[in-house]
Every structure is written in structure tokens, then in C-alpha cells.
Write a protein that holds these residues in place. Structure first.
Motif, PDB file in Angstrom:
ATOM      1  N   PRO A  78     -20.181 -19.675  38.223  1.00  0.00           N
ATOM      2  CA  PRO A  78     -19.256 -18.959  37.339  1.00  0.00           C
ATOM      3  C   PRO A  78     -19.019 -17.530  37.827  1.00  0.00           C
ATOM      4  CG  PRO A  78     -20.849 -20.169  36.049  1.00  0.00           C
ATOM      5  CD  PRO A  78     -21.307 -20.259  37.489  1.00  0.00           C
ATOM      6  N   ILE A  79     -17.799 -17.098  37.791  1.00  0.00           N
ATOM      7  CA  ILE A  79     -17.295 -15.786  38.228  1.00  0.00           C
ATOM      8  C   ILE A  79     -17.628 -15.447  39.686  1.00  0.00           C
ATOM      9  CG2 ILE A  79     -17.181 -14.909  35.856  1.00  0.00           C
ATOM     10  CD1 ILE A  79     -19.501 -12.981  36.619  1.00  0.00           C
ATOM     11  N   ALA A  80     -17.761 -16.453  40.543  1.00  0.00           N
ATOM     12  CA  ALA A  80     -18.079 -16.189  41.951  1.00  0.00           C
ATOM     13  C   ALA A  80     -16.970 -15.395  42.646  1.00  0.00           C
ATOM     14  CB  ALA A  80     -18.334 -17.497  42.694  1.00  0.00           C
ATOM     15  N   ALA A  81     -15.720 -15.796  42.451  1.00  0.00           N
ATOM     16  CA  ALA A  81     -14.626 -15.084  43.120  1.00  0.00           C
ATOM     17  C   ALA A  81     -14.552 -13.621  42.692  1.00  0.00           C
ATOM     18  CB  ALA A  81     -13.297 -15.802  42.891  1.00  0.00           C
ATOM     19  N   PRO A  82     -14.638 -13.300  41.402  1.00  0.00           N
ATOM     20  CA  PRO A  82     -14.631 -11.879  41.042  1.00  0.00           C
ATOM     21  C   PRO A  82     -15.835 -11.110  41.576  1.00  0.00           C
ATOM     22  CG  PRO A  82     -14.116 -13.224  39.122  1.00  0.00           C
ATOM     23  CD  PRO A  82     -14.536 -14.155  40.217  1.00  0.00           C
ATOM     24  N   VAL A  83     -16.996 -11.754  41.620  1.00  0.00           N
ATOM     25  CA  VAL A  83     -18.186 -11.099  42.177  1.00  0.00           C
ATOM     26  C   VAL A  83     -17.975 -10.825  43.669  1.00  0.00           C
ATOM     27  CG1 VAL A  83     -20.624 -11.441  42.759  1.00  0.00           C
ATOM     28  CG2 VAL A  83     -19.809 -11.968  40.466  1.00  0.00           C
ATOM     29  N   GLY A  84     -17.496 -11.837  44.383  1.00  0.00           N
ATOM     30  CA  GLY A  84     -17.250 -11.652  45.816  1.00  0.00           C
ATOM     31  C   GLY A  84     -16.165 -10.630  46.083  1.00  0.00           C
ATOM     32  N   GLY A  85     -15.075 -10.693  45.310  1.00  0.00           N
ATOM     33  CA  GLY A  85     -13.998  -9.718  45.481  1.00  0.00           C
ATOM     34  C   GLY A  85     -14.448  -8.299  45.168  1.00  0.00           C
ATOM     35  N   SER A  86     -15.236  -8.164  44.129  1.00  0.00           N
ATOM     36  CA  SER A  86     -15.776  -6.837  43.796  1.00  0.00           C
ATOM     37  C   SER A  86     -16.701  -6.340  44.894  1.00  0.00           C
ATOM     38  CB  SER A  86     -16.527  -6.893  42.465  1.00  0.00           C
ATOM     39  OG  SER A  86     -15.654  -7.221  41.425  1.00  0.00           O
ATOM     40  N   GLY A  87     -17.477  -7.248  45.476  1.00  0.00           N
ATOM     41  CA  GLY A  87     -18.341  -6.883  46.596  1.00  0.00           C
ATOM     42  C   GLY A  87     -17.544  -6.382  47.788  1.00  0.00           C
ATOM     43  N   MET A  88     -16.437  -7.067  48.072  1.00  0.00           N
ATOM     44  CA  MET A  88     -15.593  -6.618  49.187  1.00  0.00           C
ATOM     45  C   MET A  88     -14.999  -5.238  48.905  1.00  0.00           C
ATOM     46  SD  MET A  88     -13.706 -10.073  50.584  1.00  0.00           S
ATOM     47  CE  MET A  88     -13.058 -10.592  48.997  1.00  0.00           C
ATOM     48  N   MET A  89     -14.522  -5.025  47.685  1.00  0.00           N
ATOM     49  CA  MET A  89     -13.968  -3.706  47.344  1.00  0.00           C
ATOM     50  C   MET A  89     -15.042  -2.626  47.424  1.00  0.00           C
ATOM     51  SD  MET A  89     -11.238  -4.462  44.310  1.00  0.00           S
ATOM     52  CE  MET A  89     -12.136  -5.723  43.416  1.00  0.00           C
ATOM     53  N   LEU A  90     -16.229  -2.925  46.903  1.00  0.00           N
ATOM     54  CA  LEU A  90     -17.328  -1.968  46.975  1.00  0.00           C
ATOM     55  C   LEU A  90     -17.700  -1.683  48.432  1.00  0.00           C
ATOM     56  CD1 LEU A  90     -19.481  -0.239  45.609  1.00  0.00           C
ATOM     57  CD2 LEU A  90     -20.925  -2.292  45.492  1.00  0.00           C
ATOM     58  N   GLY A  91     -17.702  -2.720  49.246  1.00  0.00           N
ATOM     59  CA  GLY A  91     -17.992  -2.528  50.668  1.00  0.00           C
ATOM     60  C   GLY A  91     -17.018  -1.573  51.335  1.00  0.00           C
ATOM     61  N   TRP A  92     -15.735  -1.725  51.016  1.00  0.00           N
ATOM     62  CA  TRP A  92     -14.740  -0.813  51.585  1.00  0.00           C
ATOM     63  C   TRP A  92     -14.930   0.613  51.068  1.00  0.00           C
ATOM     64  CZ3 TRP A  92     -12.123  -1.336  55.785  1.00  0.00           C
ATOM     65  CH2 TRP A  92     -11.832  -2.597  56.261  1.00  0.00           C
ATOM     66  N   LEU A  93     -15.326   0.765  49.821  1.00  0.00           N
ATOM     67  CA  LEU A  93     -15.604   2.101  49.294  1.00  0.00           C
ATOM     68  C   LEU A  93     -16.819   2.721  49.983  1.00  0.00           C
ATOM     69  CD1 LEU A  93     -14.911   1.525  45.499  1.00  0.00           C
ATOM     70  CD2 LEU A  93     -13.516   2.831  47.133  1.00  0.00           C
ATOM     71  N   ILE A  94     -17.795   1.886  50.319  1.00  0.00           N
ATOM     72  CA  ILE A  94     -18.966   2.383  51.055  1.00  0.00           C
ATOM     73  C   ILE A  94     -18.554   2.813  52.458  1.00  0.00           C
ATOM     74  CG2 ILE A  94     -21.223   1.749  52.003  1.00  0.00           C
ATOM     75  CD1 ILE A  94     -21.526  -0.124  49.535  1.00  0.00           C
ATOM     76  N   VAL A  95     -17.659   2.043  53.089  1.00  0.00           N
ATOM     77  CA  VAL A  95     -17.131   2.449  54.401  1.00  0.00           C
ATOM     78  C   VAL A  95     -16.472   3.823  54.272  1.00  0.00           C
ATOM     79  CG1 VAL A  95     -15.376   1.973  56.156  1.00  0.00           C
ATOM     80  CG2 VAL A  95     -16.806   0.112  55.311  1.00  0.00           C
ATOM     81  N   ALA A  96     -15.605   3.982  53.277  1.00  0.00           N
ATOM     82  CA  ALA A  96     -14.905   5.252  53.089  1.00  0.00           C
ATOM     83  C   ALA A  96     -15.865   6.393  52.779  1.00  0.00           C
ATOM     84  CB  ALA A  96     -13.875   5.119  51.973  1.00  0.00           C
ATOM     85  N   SER A  97     -16.923   6.115  52.038  1.00  0.00           N
ATOM     86  CA  SER A  97     -17.875   7.169  51.693  1.00  0.00           C
ATOM     87  C   SER A  97     -18.602   7.703  52.927  1.00  0.00           C
ATOM     88  CB  SER A  97     -18.888   6.666  50.659  1.00  0.00           C
ATOM     89  OG  SER A  97     -19.810   5.779  51.255  1.00  0.00           O
ATOM     90  N   GLY A  98     -18.628   6.919  53.987  1.00  0.00           N
ATOM     91  CA  GLY A  98     -19.264   7.375  55.221  1.00  0.00           C
ATOM     92  C   GLY A  98     -18.653   8.645  55.777  1.00  0.00           C
ATOM     93  N   ALA A  99     -17.419   8.943  55.408  1.00  0.00           N
ATOM     94  CA  ALA A  99     -16.764  10.172  55.866  1.00  0.00           C
ATOM     95  C   ALA A  99     -17.405  11.416  55.279  1.00  0.00           C
ATOM     96  CB  ALA A  99     -15.280  10.133  55.505  1.00  0.00           C
ATOM     97  N   PHE A 100     -18.153  11.252  54.200  1.00  0.00           N
ATOM     98  CA  PHE A 100     -18.733  12.400  53.514  1.00  0.00           C
ATOM     99  C   PHE A 100     -20.201  12.650  53.870  1.00  0.00           C
ATOM    100  CE2 PHE A 100     -15.282  10.797  50.889  1.00  0.00           C
ATOM    101  CZ  PHE A 100     -14.500  11.938  50.825  1.00  0.00           C
TER     102      PHE A 100
END
Length: 106
Positions: A78-100
């Protein structure tokens, strides 16, 4: 991840309804080069390891859910796609945070 993306694209082109497999393929192929780049630059990019783990896991869960829906007719969990999609979005935010963060000393 790249090989899975290509295999899913091939399966989608031969498997009738391609909506789920095509989307899973796209996510795998989109994230494979990013994961490779994060691995290659992990010594110089402070958030690379965490970003790669979160992006990779999110992609696996998201694509796995789509593959499960196609072949098994049911969700991975249950809710696997939203969990995975949220993980991908969070991952990209972590990539972006590397600039700081300061670059690691090698």
C-alpha cells in the motif's frame, strides 16, 4: 538501474498495455546516470552518498510498484508509488542541498 530501464523498455514494447512498464523504464533510465555521477563524485560532494541511497531506493520502490501492478495486477505494498516518488523527490533535494556544504578535503 540502467540495465533495468532498458529491459523494462523492451518489455513495454512487447507487452500490450505499456503505461506501467514505460513509466518504470523512464524512471530507471532517468536516474541511472545520476547515480553513476554521484558515485564518481562522492569524494567531492558531501551529500552524494545519502542522495544516491535515497534516489536509488525511491526509484526501486516506485518502479517496483509499477512492475508489480503490470505483472501481478496489484501494488507492491500500500502507497508504494507515493513512497517511492517522495523518495526520489527527497533524493533530488539532497542533491541540491550539496551546494550549501563545503567540499570534502581529499
Amino acid at each position: 538501474m540502467g540495465a533495468a530501464g532498458v529491459a523494462l523498455a523492451a518489455a513495454a514494447s512487447h507487452g500490450g498495455d505499456t503505461a506501467f512498464l514505460g513509466s518504470a523504464s523512464t524512471m530507471c533510465l532517468a536516474h541511472a546516470p545520476v547515480l553513476l555521477a554521484l558515485y564518481l563524485g562522492h569524494r567531492h560532494f558531501r551529500t552524494a552518498t545519502l542522495a544516491a541511497l535515497v534516489l536509488g531506493l525511491g526509484t526501486i520502490i516506485f518502479a517496483g510498484d509499477l512492475v508489480s501492478r503490470h505483472y501481478l495486477g496489484d501494488r507492491l505494498f500500500p502507497i508504494a508509488a507515493p513512497v517511492g516518488g517522495s523518495g526520489m523527490m527527497l533524493g533530488w533535494l539532497i542533491v541540491a542541498s550539496g551546494a550549501f556544504f563545503r567540499v570534502r578535503e581529499v
